[in-house]
Design a protein around this motif. Structure first.
Motif, PDB file in Angstrom:
ATOM      1  N   TYR A  23       0.833  -1.201   0.000  1.00 36.20           N
ATOM      2  CA  TYR A  23       0.000   0.000   0.000  1.00 36.20           C
ATOM      3  C   TYR A  23       0.868   1.251   0.000  1.00 36.20           C
ATOM      4  CZ  TYR A  23      -3.646   3.306   1.411  1.00 36.20           C
ATOM      5  OH  TYR A  23      -4.525   4.364   1.471  1.00 36.20           O
ATOM      6  N   ILE A  24       1.911   1.263   0.801  1.00 38.43           N
ATOM      7  CA  ILE A  24       2.826   2.412   0.858  1.00 38.43           C
ATOM      8  C   ILE A  24       3.481   2.627  -0.504  1.00 38.43           C
ATOM      9  CG2 ILE A  24       4.936   3.323   1.902  1.00 38.43           C
ATOM     10  CD1 ILE A  24       4.148   1.734   4.436  1.00 38.43           C
ATOM     11  N   CYS A  25       3.873   1.543  -1.139  1.00 35.88           N
ATOM     12  CA  CYS A  25       4.483   1.649  -2.469  1.00 35.88           C
ATOM     13  C   CYS A  25       3.511   2.257  -3.471  1.00 35.88           C
ATOM     14  CB  CYS A  25       4.926   0.273  -2.956  1.00 35.88           C
ATOM     15  SG  CYS A  25       6.275  -0.466  -2.009  1.00 35.88           S
ATOM     16  N   ASP A  26       2.256   1.821  -3.415  1.00 35.50           N
ATOM     17  CA  ASP A  26       1.251   2.326  -4.346  1.00 35.50           C
ATOM     18  C   ASP A  26       0.955   3.801  -4.117  1.00 35.50           C
ATOM     19  OD1 ASP A  26       1.104  -0.169  -5.427  1.00 35.50           O
ATOM     20  OD2 ASP A  26      -0.832  -0.694  -4.531  1.00 35.50           O
ATOM     21  N   VAL A  51       1.681   5.234  10.538  1.00 35.02           N
ATOM     22  CA  VAL A  51       0.598   5.075  11.512  1.00 35.02           C
ATOM     23  C   VAL A  51      -0.645   4.580  10.780  1.00 35.02           C
ATOM     24  CG1 VAL A  51      -0.961   6.282  13.093  1.00 35.02           C
ATOM     25  CG2 VAL A  51       1.489   6.836  13.076  1.00 35.02           C
ATOM     26  N   VAL A  52      -1.249   3.515  11.330  1.00 31.97           N
ATOM     27  CA  VAL A  52      -2.471   2.967  10.752  1.00 31.97           C
ATOM     28  C   VAL A  52      -3.601   3.089  11.769  1.00 31.97           C
ATOM     29  CG1 VAL A  52      -3.592   0.934   9.766  1.00 31.97           C
ATOM     30  CG2 VAL A  52      -1.166   1.356   9.316  1.00 31.97           C
ATOM     31  N   ASN A  53      -4.619   3.816  11.404  1.00 27.54           N
ATOM     32  CA  ASN A  53      -5.775   4.020  12.289  1.00 27.54           C
ATOM     33  C   ASN A  53      -5.354   4.521  13.668  1.00 27.54           C
ATOM     34  OD1 ASN A  53      -7.479   3.114  10.215  1.00 27.54           O
ATOM     35  ND2 ASN A  53      -7.324   0.984  10.907  1.00 27.54           N
ATOM     36  N   GLY A  54      -4.374   5.420  13.692  1.00 25.75           N
ATOM     37  CA  GLY A  54      -3.963   6.040  14.932  1.00 25.75           C
ATOM     38  C   GLY A  54      -2.908   5.299  15.718  1.00 25.75           C
ATOM     39  N   ALA A  55      -2.507   4.108  15.255  1.00 26.76           N
ATOM     40  CA  ALA A  55      -1.497   3.319  15.969  1.00 26.76           C
ATOM     41  C   ALA A  55      -0.264   3.131  15.101  1.00 26.76           C
ATOM     42  CB  ALA A  55      -2.064   1.958  16.365  1.00 26.76           C
ATOM     43  N   ILE A  56       0.900   3.196  15.713  1.00 26.15           N
ATOM     44  CA  ILE A  56       2.145   3.017  14.970  1.00 26.15           C
ATOM     45  C   ILE A  56       2.212   1.604  14.409  1.00 26.15           C
ATOM     46  CG2 ILE A  56       4.656   2.927  15.136  1.00 26.15           C
ATOM     47  CD1 ILE A  56       4.475   5.100  17.282  1.00 26.15           C
ATOM     48  N   ALA A  57       2.463   1.500  13.111  1.00 24.94           N
ATOM     49  CA  ALA A  57       2.545   0.190  12.458  1.00 24.94           C
ATOM     50  C   ALA A  57       3.902  -0.443  12.743  1.00 24.94           C
ATOM     51  CB  ALA A  57       2.341   0.341  10.956  1.00 24.94           C
ATOM     52  N   LYS A 106      -2.101  -6.614   7.200  1.00 21.34           N
ATOM     53  CA  LYS A 106      -3.156  -6.582   6.197  1.00 21.34           C
ATOM     54  C   LYS A 106      -4.070  -5.382   6.436  1.00 21.34           C
ATOM     55  CE  LYS A 106      -2.110 -10.346   3.932  1.00 21.34           C
ATOM     56  NZ  LYS A 106      -1.706 -10.303   2.500  1.00 21.34           N
ATOM     57  N   LEU A 107      -4.304  -4.619   5.387  1.00 25.07           N
ATOM     58  CA  LEU A 107      -5.192  -3.465   5.470  1.00 25.07           C
ATOM     59  C   LEU A 107      -6.577  -3.836   4.962  1.00 25.07           C
ATOM     60  CD1 LEU A 107      -2.853  -0.631   4.114  1.00 25.07           C
ATOM     61  CD2 LEU A 107      -3.341  -1.205   6.496  1.00 25.07           C
ATOM     62  N   SER A 108      -7.579  -3.195   5.539  1.00 24.30           N
ATOM     63  CA  SER A 108      -8.954  -3.378   5.101  1.00 24.30           C
ATOM     64  C   SER A 108      -9.470  -2.075   4.521  1.00 24.30           C
ATOM     65  CB  SER A 108      -9.839  -3.813   6.286  1.00 24.30           C
ATOM     66  OG  SER A 108      -9.373  -5.023   6.851  1.00 24.30           O
ATOM     67  N   ALA A 109     -10.574  -2.173   3.782  1.00 25.51           N
ATOM     68  CA  ALA A 109     -11.184  -0.969   3.218  1.00 25.51           C
ATOM     69  C   ALA A 109     -11.549  -0.003   4.341  1.00 25.51           C
ATOM     70  CB  ALA A 109     -12.428  -1.337   2.414  1.00 25.51           C
ATOM     71  N   GLY A 110     -11.192   1.256   4.170  1.00 22.22           N
ATOM     72  CA  GLY A 110     -11.494   2.269   5.176  1.00 22.22           C
ATOM     73  C   GLY A 110     -10.376   2.531   6.152  1.00 22.22           C
ATOM     74  N   ASP A 111      -9.318   1.698   6.138  1.00 25.49           N
ATOM     75  CA  ASP A 111      -8.171   1.953   7.022  1.00 25.49           C
ATOM     76  C   ASP A 111      -7.472   3.241   6.608  1.00 25.49           C
ATOM     77  OD1 ASP A 111      -8.593  -0.278   8.543  1.00 25.49           O
ATOM     78  OD2 ASP A 111      -7.108  -1.531   7.503  1.00 25.49           O
ATOM     79  N   GLU A 112      -7.050   4.005   7.587  1.00 27.83           N
ATOM     80  CA  GLU A 112      -6.339   5.258   7.324  1.00 27.83           C
ATOM     81  C   GLU A 112      -4.857   5.062   7.611  1.00 27.83           C
ATOM     82  OE1 GLU A 112      -7.556   9.582   8.485  1.00 27.83           O
ATOM     83  OE2 GLU A 112      -6.105   8.920  10.002  1.00 27.83           O
ATOM     84  N   VAL A 113      -4.039   5.361   6.615  1.00 30.17           N
ATOM     85  CA  VAL A 113      -2.588   5.219   6.752  1.00 30.17           C
ATOM     86  C   VAL A 113      -1.947   6.594   6.661  1.00 30.17           C
ATOM     87  CG1 VAL A 113      -0.499   4.153   5.807  1.00 30.17           C
ATOM     88  CG2 VAL A 113      -2.690   2.926   5.695  1.00 30.17           C
TER      89      VAL A 113
END
Length: 234
Positions: free
Chosen positions: A6-9, A28-34, A40-47
């Motif tokens: 996802y980051i690459c895209d 950060v994914v959904n407010g938490a440090i990745a 795995k990301l789901s639809a609606g996840d904020e990165v």
């Protein structure tokens, strides 16, 4: 989709570069440090990257006022490519729609949408391209009629498709062609015993070179400009 993909895209970075950002706690994914590249990301996840939300790069449709001295390919060791003028992520995915010679200026389209590019470049679609031409000698009185009939270029078995020539001055004209043979405009005038000294593309379809672009500048096409490319063509 994996987080690193996802980051690459979104950025045009490589997988290893994306993984490095994750290890540096810059993602950060959904407010938490990745912590895992394979997350795995789901639809609606904020990165977020460094505090800014990122999203995948969509297809890009750009218009440039090409300056002299730049080539539209990557295989010329003596001249810079037009892509060096772009400030775009994943610029290596962008290609020019057709090519303008190193000494030709004017309207150039760039994209990462291969189907769109092919639709414009393919002779089957008869997309009109209009050039302003300056010649070494006076343009002959019968030039318009000969271009309208089609001219046979050197080393080619078939004549060009009918083209429209509008005289602007004794040594200047607007020429509209409906195909894109190698060095076609220059070779058409050469077939009439004349030489092109300057060449500037002004229009593709009904899309005029935007007046807000200085030489070397580019910007995304508007929706109206995207449509204008195909107006009046097959």
């Amino acid at each position: 989709m994996r987080l690193d993909k996802y980051i690459c895209d979104c950025t045009g970075l490589t997988r290893s570069q994306a993984g490095k950002l994750i290890r540096q706690r810059a993602i950060v994914v959904n407010g938490a440090i990745a912590k895992q590249a394979a997350m795995k990301l789901s639809a609606g996840d904020e990165v977020q990257l460094d505090g800014e939300v990122i999203s995948p790069i969509g297809l890009r449709y750009l218009v440039m006022n090409k300056p002299e001295g730049y080539v539209c390919g990557l295989d010329d060791p003596h001249h810079a490519a037009v892509f060096t003028l772009l400030d775009e992520p994943a610029v290596e995915k962008i290609h020019s729609v057709g090519r303008l010679d190193v000494d030709t200026t004017g309207l150039l389209l760039l994209t990462d949408d291969g189907k769109w590019s092919h639709r414009i470049s393919s002779p089957r679609h008869h997309i009109a391209k209009t050039y302003r031409v300056w010649t070494a000698d006076a343009i002959s009185e019968d030039a318009a009629a000969r271009f309208a009939e089609g001219v046979v270029l050197r080393d080619e078995p078939t004549a060009t498709k009918p083209a429209q020539l509008e005289l602007v001055g004794s040594h200047e004209a607007l020429l509209t062609i409906h195909e894109g043979r190698y060095h076609q405009v220059k070779r058409m005038f050469a077939a009439l015993g004349n030489r092109v000294e300057r060449l500037h593309r002004e229009r593709i379809g009904q899309l005029q070179l935007p007046t807000d672009l200085e030489l070397g500048e580019y910007r995304p096409l508007t929706d109206a400009e995207l449509a204008a490319v195909f107006i009046g063509n097959d």
